[in-house]
Enzyme design. Sequence first.
Site, mmCIF file in Angstrom:
data_model
loop_
_atom_site.group_PDB
_atom_site.id
_atom_site.type_symbol
_atom_site.label_atom_id
_atom_site.label_comp_id
_atom_site.label_asym_id
_atom_site.label_seq_id
_atom_site.Cartn_x
_atom_site.Cartn_y
_atom_site.Cartn_z
ATOM 1 N N LYS A 54 0.852 -1.184 0.000
ATOM 2 C CA LYS A 54 0.000 0.000 0.000
ATOM 3 C C LYS A 54 0.890 1.238 0.000
ATOM 4 O O LYS A 54 1.897 1.278 0.718
ATOM 5 C CB LYS A 54 -0.906 0.017 1.230
ATOM 6 C CG LYS A 54 -1.970 -1.067 1.227
ATOM 7 C CD LYS A 54 -2.880 -0.906 2.422
ATOM 8 C CE LYS A 54 -3.940 -1.985 2.447
ATOM 9 N NZ LYS A 54 -4.839 -1.856 3.623
ATOM 10 N N HIS A 57 0.603 7.206 2.764
ATOM 11 C CA HIS A 57 -0.356 8.298 2.752
ATOM 12 C C HIS A 57 0.006 9.265 3.884
ATOM 13 O O HIS A 57 1.014 9.094 4.571
ATOM 14 C CB HIS A 57 -1.793 7.785 2.875
ATOM 15 C CG HIS A 57 -2.039 6.918 4.070
ATOM 16 N ND1 HIS A 57 -1.977 7.377 5.359
ATOM 17 C CD2 HIS A 57 -2.353 5.598 4.160
ATOM 18 C CE1 HIS A 57 -2.243 6.413 6.207
ATOM 19 N NE2 HIS A 57 -2.467 5.302 5.509
ATOM 20 N N HIS A 60 0.812 7.923 7.431
ATOM 21 C CA HIS A 60 2.166 7.372 7.568
ATOM 22 C C HIS A 60 3.196 8.496 7.656
ATOM 23 O O HIS A 60 4.182 8.403 8.397
ATOM 24 C CB HIS A 60 2.506 6.483 6.362
ATOM 25 C CG HIS A 60 1.664 5.254 6.265
ATOM 26 N ND1 HIS A 60 1.072 4.848 5.098
ATOM 27 C CD2 HIS A 60 1.318 4.328 7.199
ATOM 28 C CE1 HIS A 60 0.387 3.740 5.313
ATOM 29 N NE2 HIS A 60 0.518 3.401 6.578
#
Length: 472
Positions: A54, A57, A60
């Site tokens: 993933k 974003h 994070h």
Amino acid sequence: MKLTYCLRKFLSQHHVVRHIRKCGPSYGFGDESNRLENAKHIVVVEYSSPNIAKPFHMGHLRSTILGNFLATLYERLGWNVIRLNYLGDWGTQFGVLAVAFKKYGDEEKLKENPLQHLFDIYVNINKEKSLGNKEIDKAALEMFKRMESGDPEALSMWQRLKDISLQEYDKMYERLGVKFTEQHSESMYKDAGVSVIDRLKKEGLFKKDDMGKGYVEFKTGAKTIPVVVLKSDGTSLYITREIAALMDRFERYRFEKIHYVVENGQHLHFEHMYGVINTLPEYKDRLNADLHVKFGRVEGMSTRQGNVVFLKDILDEARNRMTQTLKTKSTTRVGPGEIAGTAEELGRSAIFAQDLSQQRLKPYAFDWDRVLNFNQDSGVFLQYCHSRLCSIERMNSEVAILEEMVLEDEHYSVQQAADLINHLQEFEQAVERSFSTLEPYVIVRYLYALCHKVNAAYKVCRVKEAQDAKLQ
């Protein structure tokens, strides 16, 4: 009496200047004996911790920026710091992704933009789930069971997607200038989760409900909280593996403190983990209360092209906007070949400073125009002030600064100089407050104020024997 007060103030200010010169980079971070004492203690700071396959974003990014700051603050104070990145690479969510890749995976798109493609197929499979396709969850659970039982085909796909993710993450961390002492993963504890269950059973803490789920109870005040630690099909849960990882860190590092820098929405998870681990006699009361370093969400982040979701987009947007500003700003002193690198550095600093200047728990609105502004509190403003000071020092290298130099009385009588020195004297208190509250904004806002006071002092305090033209 007034004369005595003025003399005392003069001597105090003079002492501050000499003390800063003597301490150098360690000024504000305690004396050497304190740092040596702190070096006996170990703190683990877990931050960033994305899920494989993933893209990064903003959540994070906040964890990465805040965690990196706190780890650095501990280090400057002398602590032995373990900077830990804990990757989510196990669980049924990977089973969902594996099913999605079998159905929607495209090798060419995977080569072109790995994490974006994996994210896209993950979104597609979840759209199917939302439309009522119950076979997806069934297939995902079956895939995860195959992984836990050691099925070669399932593990081969898992390893491939994990390797792709790690390569992309390494590029991003390099771009951020962030490093870790160690990088662990959830899969390291897939078998240790079983030992956690065995340990809980041995203490008589493990129970089963009517559905066959395994759980543990702990008390908080007058409440009894049940926490599920084993699924009815016998597979482990994220919290089980987290408890196993925490037990391992106790033994591996013998830490004094541990911090998980994770978004506020996960507070129940950490309350449950804290509660369960405290039911075991050998771990009871060994965890610090501020284990979970929470933070709020960022609102209103968008690029000119639309909504920003991933870190790469955020950094690219900051760099591109900064590049345009440097090309058009008349005061730019950067050569054409240096603009790209300078814009990258300024953009990254701007994003870091914007985030760190906010109180952790409060959500904040992201504003590109404010973030990249040269004339108000921002990372760009901090960089500009630092650059100007370096330029003055470089262009007036003939002015020697000697340890025995004493500033003339009139320098201290200038209000702007006195204000600057008084503010410098407050740096140690800012560090102490930032450390005690685990709030980076205390230091960042201190630095903003420092830059304003430096700018005010420029106008009246000239470098000895320097030409006025050199200081413009």
